[in-house]
Design an enzyme around this catalytic site. Structure first.
Site, mmCIF file in Angstrom:
data_model
loop_
_atom_site.group_PDB
_atom_site.id
_atom_site.type_symbol
_atom_site.label_atom_id
_atom_site.label_comp_id
_atom_site.label_asym_id
_atom_site.label_seq_id
_atom_site.Cartn_x
_atom_site.Cartn_y
_atom_site.Cartn_z
ATOM 1 C CB SER A 186 33.642 17.458 27.333
ATOM 2 O OG SER A 186 33.776 16.791 26.189
ATOM 3 C CB SER A 223 33.720 19.026 23.348
ATOM 4 O OG SER A 223 34.246 18.330 22.540
ATOM 5 C CE LYS A 271 34.700 14.391 23.183
ATOM 6 N NZ LYS A 271 33.990 15.926 22.882
ATOM 7 C CB SER A 296 31.734 21.547 19.440
ATOM 8 O OG SER A 296 32.037 20.328 19.933
#
Length: 271
Positions: free
Chosen positions: A235, A73, A128, A71
Site C-alpha cells: 500500500s 491496497s 485508505k 488496486s
C-alpha cells in the site's frame, strides 16, 4: 475531479442557454413569426439536459458518489474491481471543485475507510483507512502498530492467498501468487481485517515510513490524518507521501454496490 469540472461546465452552459431563451430568445422568435415557432435544437437539448445534470451533480456533490477500486491496497476489505458508494456529507458539505467546507457536520473517526484527494496530486482520488487522528502519536515498527502508547492487537485468522501483478525486467506485468497472513485489528470502534506479508518494505529517507522504521514516534498534526491501507505491505499510504489534510477529504466509503467478477460482494457494507 475532472469529471466534476466537466459536469459543472455542461450544467452552467445548458442552464444559461435555457435562461436566455426564457428571458430573450423565445420572445424574439415569437415576435418575428405568425404561428408557433419550435425551439432551436440547442435550446431543446439544454431544456432536456439541465434538470438531469443538475440532479446528478447535486447527488454526486453533496450526497453520494460512486467510485471503482483500482488496486489491492485495501485488501481484504476492498478488492480491485469493487464499485463502492461514498457518503459525501459525513465530513461536512463542501463547495464543489474547491472542496471547502461550508457546512460542518462531522470529522473522520479512527477506523473509517475514507476517500480523499491524493496529496501529491489532488486530481487523483485515493482510498485508505483512518489510523491516526490529529494529535495522535503513531508508532509502526516490525509490523506492529502503536497509537498513543497503546499496542493495537492483531489476532491471526488464516493464510490469505491472492494474485499480485508485478513487473518483470522487461517491464511487462504478470500475475504472481503470493501468501499473506490475514489478521483482525481493532481501529477505534471498528474491527477489520488486515494483510501482513513476510517482507521488509523500503521507504525514501525522511519519509514517514522511514522515520517509523527507525523507531521514531510520529505525531499527527492538527487538521491532518494518518492513513494506511489494509494490505499493509502492499500500500502506498501516509508512510510514503505523508498525512492527509482535511481540505483533501472527499467522504466515507460505506457500501459495495457492484463487482463484475464476484457477485457475492454486492451489497456488502464497508467497515
Amino acid at each position: 475531479m475532472y469529471f466534476a469540472i466537466f459536469m459543472l461546465v455542461i450544467l452552467l452552459v445548458s442552464g444559461l442557454i435555457w435562461l436566455l431563451d426564457i428571458l430573450i430568445l423565445r420572445k424574439k422568435r415569437q415576435a418575428s413569426a405568425l404561428g408557433e415557432v419550435p425551439d432551436p435544437w440547442y435550446v431543446e437539448y439544454s431544456k432536456s439536459f439541465f434538470p438531469v445534470i443538475l440532479l446528478v451533480f447535486t447527488v454526486r456533490s453533496f450526497i453520494v458518489e460512486p467510485f471503482k477500486i483500482p488496486s489491492g491496497s485495501m485488501m481484504p476489505t476492498l478488492l480491485a474491481g469493487d464499485y463502492i458508494l461514498v457518503n459525501k456529507f459525513t465530513y461536512g458539505l463542501r463547495v464543489p471543485i474547491l472542496n471547502n467546507v461550508f457546512y460542518p457536520i462531522d470529522k473522520p473517526k479512527r477506523g473509517d475507510v475514507f476517500v480523499f484527494h491524493y496529496p501529491p496530486d489532488p486530481s487523483i482520488d485515493y482510498i485508505k483507512r483512518v489510523i491516526g487522528l490529529p494529535g495522535d502519536q503513531i508508532q509502526y515498527r516490525d509490523k506492529q502498530l502503536t497509537i498513543n502508547g497503546k499496542v493495537v492487537n492483531l489476532d491471526f485468522i488464516a493464510p490469505y492467498k491472492y494474485a499480485l501483478n508485478v513487473n518483470d525486467e522487461s517491464g511487462s506485468s504478470r500475475a504472481v501468487d503470493v501468501t499473506a497472513s490475514r489478521l483482525t485489528e481493532q481501529s477505534g470502534t471498528i474491527k477489520h481485517d488486515v494483510l501482513i506479508h513476510d517482507i521488509m518494505n523500503q521507504y525514501s529517507p525522511g519519509s514517514l515510513g522511514d522515520r517509523l522504521m527507525q523507531g521514531e514516534t510520529v505525531t499527527v498534526p492538527e487538521g491532518e490524518y494518518y492513513a494506511m491501507g489494509d494490505n499493509r505491505d502492499n500500500s502506498s499510504d501516509s508512510r510514503v507521501w505523508g498525512f492527509v489534510s482535511e481540505k483533501h477529504l472527499v467522504g466515507r466509503a460505506f457500501f459495495i454496490w457492484f463487482n463484475f467478477d464476484q457477485w457475492r460482494r454486492i451489497g456488502q457494507s464497508i467497515g
